[in-house]
Design an enzyme around this catalytic site. Structure first.
Site, PDB file in Angstrom:
ATOM      1  N   TYR A  56      10.261 -72.949  -7.075  1.00 32.03           N
ATOM      2  CA  TYR A  56      11.416 -73.088  -7.981  1.00 32.03           C
ATOM      3  C   TYR A  56      12.553 -72.142  -7.657  1.00 32.03           C
ATOM      4  O   TYR A  56      13.555 -72.140  -8.341  1.00 32.03           O
ATOM      5  CB  TYR A  56      10.992 -72.941  -9.449  1.00 32.03           C
ATOM      6  CG  TYR A  56      10.174 -71.713  -9.782  1.00 32.03           C
ATOM      7  CD1 TYR A  56      10.773 -70.470  -9.903  1.00 32.03           C
ATOM      8  CD2 TYR A  56       8.800 -71.799  -9.990  1.00 32.03           C
ATOM      9  CE1 TYR A  56      10.033 -69.341 -10.212  1.00 32.03           C
ATOM     10  CE2 TYR A  56       8.048 -70.680 -10.305  1.00 32.03           C
ATOM     11  CZ  TYR A  56       8.669 -69.449 -10.416  1.00 32.03           C
ATOM     12  OH  TYR A  56       7.929 -68.334 -10.716  1.00 32.03           O
ATOM     13  N   LYS A  57      12.403 -71.309  -6.647  1.00 33.52           N
ATOM     14  CA  LYS A  57      13.478 -70.370  -6.296  1.00 33.52           C
ATOM     15  C   LYS A  57      14.391 -71.030  -5.266  1.00 33.52           C
ATOM     16  O   LYS A  57      15.114 -71.953  -5.601  1.00 33.52           O
ATOM     17  CB  LYS A  57      12.871 -69.051  -5.828  1.00 33.52           C
ATOM     18  CG  LYS A  57      12.173 -68.332  -6.993  1.00 33.52           C
ATOM     19  CD  LYS A  57      11.384 -67.106  -6.603  1.00 33.52           C
ATOM     20  CE  LYS A  57      10.791 -66.462  -7.852  1.00 33.52           C
ATOM     21  NZ  LYS A  57       9.674 -65.551  -7.551  1.00 33.52           N
TER      22      LYS A  57
ATOM     23  N   PHE B 247       6.010 -57.426  -7.025  1.00 34.70           N
ATOM     24  CA  PHE B 247       6.205 -58.196  -8.250  1.00 34.70           C
ATOM     25  C   PHE B 247       4.959 -58.059  -9.131  1.00 34.70           C
ATOM     26  O   PHE B 247       3.833 -58.171  -8.636  1.00 34.70           O
ATOM     27  CB  PHE B 247       6.449 -59.663  -7.878  1.00 34.70           C
ATOM     28  CG  PHE B 247       6.891 -60.510  -9.037  1.00 34.70           C
ATOM     29  CD1 PHE B 247       8.199 -60.473  -9.487  1.00 34.70           C
ATOM     30  CD2 PHE B 247       5.994 -61.336  -9.695  1.00 34.70           C
ATOM     31  CE1 PHE B 247       8.615 -61.252 -10.548  1.00 34.70           C
ATOM     32  CE2 PHE B 247       6.400 -62.123 -10.766  1.00 34.70           C
ATOM     33  CZ  PHE B 247       7.713 -62.074 -11.197  1.00 34.70           C
TER      34      PHE B 247
ATOM     35  N   ARG C 172      20.901 -58.083 -10.654  1.00 36.24           N
ATOM     36  CA  ARG C 172      20.401 -58.755  -9.459  1.00 36.24           C
ATOM     37  C   ARG C 172      21.204 -60.033  -9.221  1.00 36.24           C
ATOM     38  O   ARG C 172      21.407 -60.831 -10.139  1.00 36.24           O
ATOM     39  CB  ARG C 172      18.932 -59.077  -9.699  1.00 36.24           C
ATOM     40  CG  ARG C 172      18.127 -59.363  -8.478  1.00 36.24           C
ATOM     41  CD  ARG C 172      16.665 -59.479  -8.858  1.00 36.24           C
ATOM     42  NE  ARG C 172      16.407 -60.656  -9.682  1.00 36.24           N
ATOM     43  CZ  ARG C 172      15.296 -61.384  -9.635  1.00 36.24           C
ATOM     44  NH1 ARG C 172      14.325 -61.039  -8.812  1.00 36.24           N
ATOM     45  NH2 ARG C 172      15.128 -62.423 -10.420  1.00 36.24           N
TER      46      ARG C 172
ATOM     47  N   ASP D   6       3.418 -62.732   0.414  1.00 37.90           N
ATOM     48  CA  ASP D   6       4.062 -63.507  -0.632  1.00 37.90           C
ATOM     49  C   ASP D   6       5.492 -63.801  -0.179  1.00 37.90           C
ATOM     50  O   ASP D   6       6.285 -62.875   0.053  1.00 37.90           O
ATOM     51  CB  ASP D   6       4.048 -62.722  -1.953  1.00 37.90           C
ATOM     52  CG  ASP D   6       4.538 -63.570  -3.119  1.00 37.90           C
ATOM     53  OD1 ASP D   6       5.368 -64.472  -2.900  1.00 37.90           O
ATOM     54  OD2 ASP D   6       4.098 -63.325  -4.257  1.00 37.90           O
TER      55      ASP D   6
END
Ligand SMILES: *Cc1c(COP(=O)(O)O)cnc(C)c1O
Length: 423
Positions: free
Chosen positions: A222-223, A128, A382, A197
């Protein structure tokens, strides 16, 4: 595969009762919980109570009486249970990017101590971007080399010059998952430390940091943890490392006794030192509510039931793509092997990835688009599959609508090509 067969799978789903814990409009199929988790019903009330009673009525007393001061640790303890850490080892604090900076800095400090020949931080080019950007600035600051390779070159690139191996457990683009124990062991064999991560892992796949003998980990609130937009992230440090150095953002919340107000910094023992300054309490309360909602899955089979359902949903999605969209130019980029994938499925397509996603969103199926680099990485569609609130029937309808969008060519309408700031 038929709609009736999908409905039959839902009949046998012990987790189907959890959907009603979320605010999701009827008919909406939300396949973006890997980017922003859905809103738990409990959250609004918890926030309102915090605002009206704790802030509004009790004011500053709430740091003690409502436990605000302890919140990063208390929320961290709930996360610890999901990632194979012990209570007292995790903080819910800051953002993933900031936690990564702290963790990488400390890992470099420890790993290069007495080993000046270690000049390299190693990661994947497909990681990322924020992870790579943070690593870039850190390497520049410390005179190190950032070595970026493709996944299949990692093994070769991991030599004894490497101080820190930084890996994202589940790749945000492809959804492919690393073997955490194996890579950690390989890093250790070269005298390197491993920083993980867990942005797309925490709450999505079983993680056992201690069993993997990991060194540092960060992740996102928040995921899959449903903490709300910009929710605090988390950081974990193996207890063998926590007290070996300061972290670089040595603010007063990480002090051993913040309310002594001494002019000199003395780090708190343990993970407490990984705090920096005052934390966003409203956001922490929302994350706490997200975790409480998540933990409602524990009596129903917990993480292993969530994982089975997630695999069942992603298997079904891939099967339906194969059956219904053959000849339309789609390719599944996510590994089929279940031990090698997270809780998302990524597709590439011969043309129109962005517009197809927009047309799908218009039809109540929310996924997202991630731009390729025009070379090695294609544009992708995605889709994240959160087993807390999705059903097999949702997956059926999602593919059905994708088929309709593609077969009709409606995605070619000019309005679907309009680019928004956030994709
Ligand atoms: C989502 C994500 C982040 C997000 O970082 P922020 O600091 O919250 O913006 C970082 N790393 C990875 C791998 C992610 O997937």
């Amino acid at each position: 595969m038929t709609l009736a067969a999908c409905q039959a799978l839902d009949q046998n789903d012990p987790l189907c009762v959890l959907r009603k814990l979320f605010e999701l409009a009827p008919g909406l199929i939300y396949l973006d919980g890997n980017s922003l988790g859905a809103l738990p019903r409990a959250t609004a009330q918890r926030i309102e109570e915090t605002i009206r009673l704790h802030w509004g009525r009790d004011l500053i007393k709430s740091w003690n009486s409502a436990g605000w001061f302890e919140l990063p640790r208390r929320v961290g303890d709930k996360i610890a249970g999901l990632i194979g850490a012990e209570p007292g080892e995790v903080l819910a604090v800051d953002s993933t990017s900031i936690n990564l900076y702290k963790a990488l800095w400390a890992a470099l400090q420890i790993s290069t101590e007495g080993a000046p020949e270690k000049k390299v931080m190693l990661s994947e080019r497909s990681n990322f971007p924020t992870d790579l950007y943070i690593a870039q600035s850190l390497c520049a600051e410390r005179g190190l080399v950032l070595r970026l390779v493709e996944s299949d070159e990692l093994d070769h690139a991991l030599d004894d010059q490497v101080a820190v191996l930084m890996l994202t457990h589940v790749n945000y683009r492809t959804g492919s998952m690393h073997d955490m124990a194996q890579w950690t062991a390989r890093a250790h064999a070269q005298g390197a430390l491993c920083v993980w991560d867990l942005a797309h892992s925490a709450g999505a796949v079983p993680v056992d940091l201690h069993e993997a003998d990991a060194d540092f980990a960060v992740g996102c609130g928040y995921k899959y943890l449903n903490g709300g937009p910009g929710a605090p992230a988390f950081v974990w440090v193996h207890p063998r490392h926590t007290d070996r150095c300061w972290q670089p953002l040595s603010g007063w919340w990480g002090h051993e006794a913040p309310f002594r107000f001494t002019p000199d910094y003395r780090p708190a023992p343990g993970i407490g030192r990984y705090q920096c300054g005052t934390q966003p309490i409203l956001s922490l309360v929302a994350l706490d509510a997200g975790l409480d909602t998540f933990l409602a899955a524990m009596p129903l089979g917990g993480m292993s039931a969530l994982r089975s359902k997630s695999l069942s949903l992603t298997d079904l999605f891939m099967q339906l793509i194969h059956e219904r969209l053959q000849g339309h130019g789609f390719e599944v980029l996510t590994p089929v092997e279940s031990s090698r994938r997270g809780s998302q499925v990524s597709l590439s397509t011969s043309e129109g990835a962005y517009a197809i996603v927009q047309a799908l969103i218009d039809r109540g199926v929310i996924g997202d688009f991630r731009a390729g680099d025009g070379q090695a990485y294609p544009d992708i569609l995605r889709f994240g599959f959160c087993p807390l609130y999705l059903s097999h029937e949702d997956v059926w309808h999602a593919v059905d609508r994708l088929h309709a969008v593609v077969a009709s060519g409606v995605w070619r309408e000019a309005r679907y090509a309009r680019q928004h700031a956030v994709t």
